[in-house]
Scaffold this motif. Structure first.
Motif, PDB file in Angstrom:
ATOM      1  N   THR A 149     -10.800   6.469 -18.066  1.00 55.70           N
ATOM      2  CA  THR A 149      -9.825   6.157 -17.027  1.00 55.70           C
ATOM      3  C   THR A 149      -9.190   7.458 -16.565  1.00 55.70           C
ATOM      4  O   THR A 149      -8.514   8.129 -17.354  1.00 55.70           O
ATOM      5  CB  THR A 149      -8.727   5.208 -17.559  1.00 55.70           C
ATOM      6  N   PRO A 150      -9.414   7.825 -15.309  1.00 58.37           N
ATOM      7  CA  PRO A 150      -8.759   9.033 -14.798  1.00 58.37           C
ATOM      8  C   PRO A 150      -7.288   8.728 -14.513  1.00 58.37           C
ATOM      9  O   PRO A 150      -6.972   7.731 -13.874  1.00 58.37           O
ATOM     10  CB  PRO A 150      -9.527   9.335 -13.518  1.00 58.37           C
ATOM     11  N   THR A 151      -6.395   9.563 -15.034  1.00 54.84           N
ATOM     12  CA  THR A 151      -4.970   9.405 -14.784  1.00 54.84           C
ATOM     13  C   THR A 151      -4.473  10.636 -14.038  1.00 54.84           C
ATOM     14  O   THR A 151      -5.243  11.537 -13.735  1.00 54.84           O
ATOM     15  CB  THR A 151      -4.189   9.208 -16.105  1.00 54.84           C
ATOM     16  N   SER A 152      -3.189  10.669 -13.780  1.00 54.69           N
ATOM     17  CA  SER A 152      -2.624  11.791 -13.030  1.00 54.69           C
ATOM     18  C   SER A 152      -2.707  13.083 -13.836  1.00 54.69           C
ATOM     19  O   SER A 152      -2.987  13.075 -15.032  1.00 54.69           O
ATOM     20  CB  SER A 152      -1.167  11.494 -12.668  1.00 54.69           C
ATOM     21  N   PRO A 204      -7.017  14.234  -5.625  1.00 55.84           N
ATOM     22  CA  PRO A 204      -6.813  12.922  -6.256  1.00 55.84           C
ATOM     23  C   PRO A 204      -7.892  11.910  -5.870  1.00 55.84           C
ATOM     24  O   PRO A 204      -8.277  11.072  -6.690  1.00 55.84           O
ATOM     25  CB  PRO A 204      -5.440  12.481  -5.737  1.00 55.84           C
ATOM     26  N   GLU A 205      -8.406  12.005  -4.659  1.00 55.96           N
ATOM     27  CA  GLU A 205      -9.443  11.069  -4.219  1.00 55.96           C
ATOM     28  C   GLU A 205     -10.734  11.267  -5.013  1.00 55.96           C
ATOM     29  O   GLU A 205     -11.415  10.309  -5.366  1.00 55.96           O
ATOM     30  CB  GLU A 205      -9.719  11.222  -2.711  1.00 55.96           C
ATOM     31  N   TRP A 260     -10.852  12.898  -8.046  1.00 57.44           N
ATOM     32  CA  TRP A 260     -10.522  12.724  -9.461  1.00 57.44           C
ATOM     33  C   TRP A 260     -10.653  11.267  -9.890  1.00 57.44           C
ATOM     34  O   TRP A 260     -11.189  10.965 -10.951  1.00 57.44           O
ATOM     35  CB  TRP A 260      -9.117  13.237  -9.737  1.00 57.44           C
ATOM     36  N   LYS A 261     -10.184  10.341  -9.067  1.00 58.62           N
ATOM     37  CA  LYS A 261     -10.189   8.928  -9.450  1.00 58.62           C
ATOM     38  C   LYS A 261     -11.587   8.307  -9.453  1.00 58.62           C
ATOM     39  O   LYS A 261     -11.741   7.165  -9.856  1.00 58.62           O
ATOM     40  CB  LYS A 261      -9.230   8.128  -8.561  1.00 58.62           C
ATOM     41  N   THR A 262     -12.607   9.062  -9.054  1.00 57.19           N
ATOM     42  CA  THR A 262     -13.975   8.522  -9.048  1.00 57.19           C
ATOM     43  C   THR A 262     -14.709   8.738 -10.371  1.00 57.19           C
ATOM     44  O   THR A 262     -15.890   8.425 -10.473  1.00 57.19           O
ATOM     45  CB  THR A 262     -14.818   9.146  -7.910  1.00 57.19           C
ATOM     46  N   THR A 277     -16.586   8.370 -13.642  1.00 53.93           N
ATOM     47  CA  THR A 277     -17.318   7.248 -14.226  1.00 53.93           C
ATOM     48  C   THR A 277     -18.187   7.758 -15.376  1.00 53.93           C
ATOM     49  O   THR A 277     -18.597   8.914 -15.406  1.00 53.93           O
ATOM     50  CB  THR A 277     -18.240   6.557 -13.206  1.00 53.93           C
ATOM     51  N   TRP A 307     -18.171  12.732 -11.481  1.00 54.99           N
ATOM     52  CA  TRP A 307     -17.319  12.409 -10.350  1.00 54.99           C
ATOM     53  C   TRP A 307     -18.157  12.416  -9.093  1.00 54.99           C
ATOM     54  O   TRP A 307     -19.204  13.073  -9.035  1.00 54.99           O
ATOM     55  CB  TRP A 307     -16.210  13.445 -10.198  1.00 54.99           C
TER      56      TRP A 307
END
Length: 113
Positions: A10-13, A48-49, A51-53, A55, A65
């Protein structure tokens, strides 16, 4: 050393990954330093766009990513997470024994009473 496979990530801040390992306790890895040493290749991970990818791929052997060549293998991720984990009392005792330090010497070295 046997490195467990990654079950989930889980990617977090703040460029941190929360990692669930197969057969090992969950951990977190703050990857700011790793990204900083990657030069232009890893710069997209600061977004951030992107980073949240994050898997899990390669049957748990890699985190990737979106984008070209943006990945970290489970071995290095496990090492980073281990290096960043909290230092427990048993860790201090083991370090003190390995270094051959008395309680006073260890306290002096760590700057505590």
């Amino acid at each position: 050393m046997k490195v467990p496979r990654i079950e989930n990530v889980t990617p977090t801040s703040n460029m941190t990954l929360e990692i669930q390992w197969k057969g090992a306790p969950a951990s977190a890895a703050h990857l700011f330093g790793w990204i900083a040493t990657g030069g232009e290749l890893l710069t997209p991970l600061k977004s951030p766009e992107v980073w949240k990818t994050a898997t899990v791929t390669d049957y748990g052997a890699t985190v990737e990513w979106a984008g070209e060549d943006l990945a970290i293998d489970a071995y290095h991720l496990f090492q980073i997470a281990g290096d960043q984990r909290d230092f427990a009392l048993d860790d201090v005792r083991k370090w003190q024994e390995q270094a051959g330090l008395s309680n006073n010497e260890a306290a002096d070295f760590l700057g505590v009473n």
